[in-house]
Design an enzyme around this catalytic site. Sequence first.
Site, short mmCIF file in Angstrom:
data_model
loop_
_atom_site.label_atom_id
_atom_site.label_comp_id
_atom_site.label_asym_id
_atom_site.label_seq_id
_atom_site.Cartn_x
_atom_site.Cartn_y
_atom_site.Cartn_z
N GLY A 129 -20.51 8.05 -11.16
CA GLY A 129 -19.76 6.98 -10.02
C GLY A 129 -18.29 6.63 -10.50
O GLY A 129 -17.21 6.77 -9.86
N ARG A 157 -23.28 9.67 -2.65
CA ARG A 157 -22.76 8.06 -2.79
C ARG A 157 -21.51 7.82 -2.06
O ARG A 157 -20.55 8.79 -2.13
CB ARG A 157 -22.63 7.71 -4.45
CG ARG A 157 -24.00 7.92 -5.09
CD ARG A 157 -24.11 7.70 -6.35
NE ARG A 157 -23.80 6.20 -6.88
CZ ARG A 157 -23.10 5.78 -7.91
NH1 ARG A 157 -23.45 6.70 -8.96
NH2 ARG A 157 -23.08 4.56 -8.16
N ASP A 353 -26.29 -3.45 -12.92
CA ASP A 353 -26.86 -2.33 -13.79
C ASP A 353 -28.02 -2.79 -14.33
O ASP A 353 -29.06 -1.58 -14.74
CB ASP A 353 -25.84 -1.70 -14.61
CG ASP A 353 -24.91 -1.01 -14.09
OD1 ASP A 353 -24.78 -0.65 -12.70
OD2 ASP A 353 -23.63 -0.45 -14.71
N ARG A 426 -31.27 4.71 -15.23
CA ARG A 426 -31.74 3.29 -15.60
C ARG A 426 -33.18 3.09 -15.21
O ARG A 426 -34.12 2.17 -15.64
CB ARG A 426 -30.78 2.28 -15.23
CG ARG A 426 -29.46 2.46 -15.70
CD ARG A 426 -28.38 1.16 -15.49
NE ARG A 426 -27.20 1.49 -15.79
CZ ARG A 426 -26.54 1.64 -16.88
NH1 ARG A 426 -27.34 1.57 -18.09
NH2 ARG A 426 -25.10 2.07 -17.03
C1 S3P Z 1 -19.02 0.23 -13.34
C2 S3P Z 1 -19.19 -0.51 -12.12
C3 S3P Z 1 -20.27 -0.76 -11.43
C4 S3P Z 1 -21.43 -0.17 -12.29
C5 S3P Z 1 -21.34 1.10 -12.93
C6 S3P Z 1 -20.10 1.07 -13.87
C7 S3P Z 1 -17.91 0.66 -13.92
O1 S3P Z 1 -20.27 -0.14 -10.20
O2 S3P Z 1 -22.58 -0.30 -11.21
O3 S3P Z 1 -22.24 1.52 -13.51
O4 S3P Z 1 -17.69 1.08 -15.06
O5 S3P Z 1 -16.62 -0.04 -13.25
P1 S3P Z 1 -19.80 -0.78 -8.82
O6 S3P Z 1 -18.19 -0.83 -9.31
O7 S3P Z 1 -19.78 0.35 -7.82
O8 S3P Z 1 -20.56 -1.98 -8.78
#
Ligand code: S3P
Length: 472
Positions: A129, A157, A353, A426
Amino acid sequence: MSSPNSAPPTALSAGVRAVRAVGRVSGSVEVPGDKSITHRAVMFNALADGVATVRGAGLGGDCLSTADAMRTLGAQVQRCWPTGALTDDLRRDPETGADVREDAVLIVRGAGESGLSEPIDVIDAGNSGTTARLLSGVLAAQPFFSVLTGDESLRSRPMGRVITPLRSMGARIEARARGSLLPLAVAPAALRGIRYQLPVASAQLKSALILAGVFADGETVIESPEASRDHTERLLAAQGVDVTTDGSGLAVCVRPTGRALKAVDVTVPGDISSAAFWLVAACIHPNARVTVRNVGVNPSRTGIIDALRAMGATIAVANERSIGGEPVADLTASSARLRGIGIGGAIVPRLVDELPILAIAAAVAEGATTVSDAAELRVKESDRIATVAKGLEALGVHVTERPDGMIIAGSGQIGGGEVSSHGDHRIAMAFAIGGLVASTAVTIEGAAAVGISYPAFWPTLAQIAPGSLREH
Ligand code: S3P
């Protein structure tokens, strides 16, 4: 797009491991380089003018996706081995052929003044993501056409949260499901700055808009409902970008300078999101003491320490220092009697996380733990409210799901059983830690998913809890 680093698509649901309780959990370990910081060190230096060295990079599947993506866009990302050899394959030792993920030193040659180049194929963000969201902000501002996709999980997503504000900056993005899902196609555009209130406290979304703002005309101001991790702001500021935050971390302002980003060497601290598994293992086990050395303790990430302490844990923070603009420390946790707590509000983005592993701690604690304000869990690598609840129920724990969280009825003990990772790294690791205290073995299906963030998770588990692990 084929690359030396990409993982086969089925890998995340492969592998079965069984974890059983042992008499002692102890040791002193290091964890992989922080995933969030590694992504940014590689991606932002790939945009910069010059060559940067990234030491201690995490080389889980997600970070490899970012390295591959930036190569596809014309940057060079190589690994420098202790012999001095430089390789495009970031994992395989050129002398032994072994898959070596630890102590990685990456050399990133940025695209600089001449800029990124139009990719000749689709960019594949894999399971990541962070790669998809951050890169969307970069691609939106480029003078070329690009297409971005990901694996099955990532293609489900939400991307609309990024695409909508980017479009209001002038971006020309089309995406599946009326602009809400990958794949997306980006046409050349000139962006203008905006003032935008984020609907969710997401560091990925905030970072995408900051990156777009770097290349936009005029000032971009981003406001968040709660503060989220600030690694983007810290690194870009070091690279000469005019990015400022208010004291609370709730507002960020970025102004274009017209200059290329500077290449900046980064030493990546250990990932507190990976350290969390060992901290909880030590807290819930009756005969345990574990030290995790060299862990990033940026205050936007330390909610896990605060939550465990509120549950009654003893966690010592020692040897605090600052490395490359990020605070770092050694963390030691030992056996404790945990009690249930409420987790909600501003702490949630600081431990988002870690909620799967905190749910394991909650199940082993005495009394109920209520998680609220965490609807974001539903759109992670799996629906983590559903997958945590399903897994805990398989181990005999009563869980009440809510739209934005769950109530876990902690009873001081959990049973064994079979749990699926649902291809989510996770979830696999959280339930493996549960196995260390369960009344019978916990079997994890889809154990290979750990490679997304922590390729050495299983050998490290065998090291701190000898005799706990059985391969099927
Ligand atoms: C992350 C932000 C978080 C986190 C992801 C890593 C990042 O997601 O859950 O594992 O590196 O900016 P969200 O920004 O969607 O909360």
